[in-house]
Motif scaffolding. Structure first.
Motif, short mmCIF file in Angstrom:
data_model
loop_
_atom_site.label_atom_id
_atom_site.label_comp_id
_atom_site.label_asym_id
_atom_site.label_seq_id
_atom_site.Cartn_x
_atom_site.Cartn_y
_atom_site.Cartn_z
N VAL A 202 -13.79 32.48 23.62
CA VAL A 202 -13.59 31.62 22.34
C VAL A 202 -13.14 30.43 22.66
CG1 VAL A 202 -14.10 33.89 20.65
CG2 VAL A 202 -11.64 32.94 21.21
N ASN A 203 -13.36 29.44 21.61
CA ASN A 203 -12.43 28.25 21.61
C ASN A 203 -11.04 28.58 21.07
OD1 ASN A 203 -11.61 25.55 21.35
ND2 ASN A 203 -13.55 24.76 20.92
N PRO A 204 -10.31 28.09 21.84
CA PRO A 204 -8.70 28.49 21.45
C PRO A 204 -8.44 27.54 20.23
CG PRO A 204 -8.70 28.21 23.78
CD PRO A 204 -10.13 27.72 23.30
N ASP A 205 -9.14 26.42 19.92
CA ASP A 205 -8.90 25.60 18.77
C ASP A 205 -8.74 26.51 17.49
OD1 ASP A 205 -8.69 23.59 20.25
OD2 ASP A 205 -10.61 22.62 19.96
N THR A 206 -9.54 27.46 17.61
CA THR A 206 -9.30 28.68 16.22
C THR A 206 -8.22 29.28 16.10
OG1 THR A 206 -10.78 30.42 17.43
CG2 THR A 206 -11.97 28.45 16.18
N PHE A 207 -7.53 29.40 17.02
CA PHE A 207 -6.29 30.27 17.21
C PHE A 207 -5.26 29.62 16.15
CE2 PHE A 207 -6.98 31.93 21.93
CZ PHE A 207 -8.32 32.49 21.54
N PRO A 208 -4.34 30.50 15.87
CA PRO A 208 -3.35 30.02 15.20
C PRO A 208 -2.29 29.13 16.14
CG PRO A 208 -3.22 32.39 14.93
CD PRO A 208 -4.51 32.23 15.79
N SER A 209 -1.42 28.41 15.49
CA SER A 209 -0.88 27.38 16.52
C SER A 209 -0.16 27.98 17.67
CB SER A 209 0.09 26.56 15.82
OG SER A 209 1.04 27.23 14.81
#
Length: 266
Positions: A202-209
């Protein structure tokens, strides 16, 4: 009658003999597949199963299209599969030690490094097989390598180099664990967080900070990005360089420890 004293085996083995013994033991590991075909089935079925599940179960939800997700996820699945397969090296070594195979090899006039090196070389060939299988099956499903043969071979070379370097961690686990079940349990507890908290699937941009910050330094992220760039286009130089630096770090830290433990046990 005077008892005849047999000459002791030579303590040192020549480099040429070491190479020959290593290749012989590598062949032994590969020939075992003929007697244990389930090993090849595990190597073949598991990556295909993951590819089908992630593409058709999660692909539409994550990317809106299974085709788009396949194009994104297959490079990450190649990385995930390669790293998970390093566990087989650890389990194989631990099983050989538990069954007394290394005790029998130790009684032979061969280089002490040959059993370990032979298994690692054999597992490298298995890595190549798994890579080719996933690429071929992915292309049947619709995946396309857009960078040509050069990118494909570059991805294979980078993946094998980094996987071999990271396999030293698995080797150390295999040599120190008391049984194969503990090897598998401990190894999965290390590999699972590494692969699933990265850009492999997955794209890590969707992860919590806080998780995105970890993904930014996770070696699996950089390797996945490099393999993705080599196969379908994108940035290659920076993530590939960082991956190689991580590989060197794993070698420097875990290889000496594994060799030291191996010499004690073998």
């Amino acid at each position: 009658m005077t008892a005849t004293t047999l000459p002791a085996p030579p303590r040192r083995v020549s480099p040429g003999a070491t190479v020959s013994q290593t290749l012989t033991l590598a062949w032994r590991s590969l020939v075992q597949i003929k007697h244990n075909p389930w090993e090849l089935l595990d190597l073949s079925i598991q990556p295909i199963m993951f590819l089908l599940l992630f593409t058709y179960v999660f692909g539409g939800a994550i990317s809106g299209s299974t085709g788009d997700y396949l194009q994104f996820a297959l490079p990450g699945l190649l990385v995930q599969n390669a790293l998970f397969y390093t566990l087989s090296t650890a389990i194989g070594l631990n099983t050989d030690i538990a069954k007394g195979v290394f005790d029998r090899l130790r009684s032979l006039p061969i280089a002490r490094s040959a059993p370990l090196a032979g298994r690692i070389i054999a597992d490298t060939f298995k890595q190549v097989w798994a890579f080719a299988l996933l690429i071929g099956f992915g292309m049947v499903l619709g995946f396309r390598v857009t960078t040509g043969v050069t990118g494909l071979l570059g991805a294979l070379a980078l993946l094998v180099v980094v996987a071999l370097a990271m396999s030293w961690m698995s080797v150390l686990i295999g040599l120190t664990a008391s049984n194969p079940e503990k090897v598998q349990m401990f190894s999965f507890s290390v590999m699972m967080p590494l692969t699933f908290t990265s850009s492999a699937l997955v794209n890590p941009d969707t992860f919590p900070s806080w998780l995105a910050a970890w993904a930014g330094v996770n070696p699996v992220t950089h390797l996945s990005d490099a393999i993705r760039g080599l196969l379908i286009g994108g940035e290659v130089a920076r993530p590939a360089l960082i991956s190689l630096l991580w590989a060197a770090g794993f070698m420097v830290v875990f290889a000496p420890l594994a060799i030291r433990v191996f010499r004690r046990r073998a």
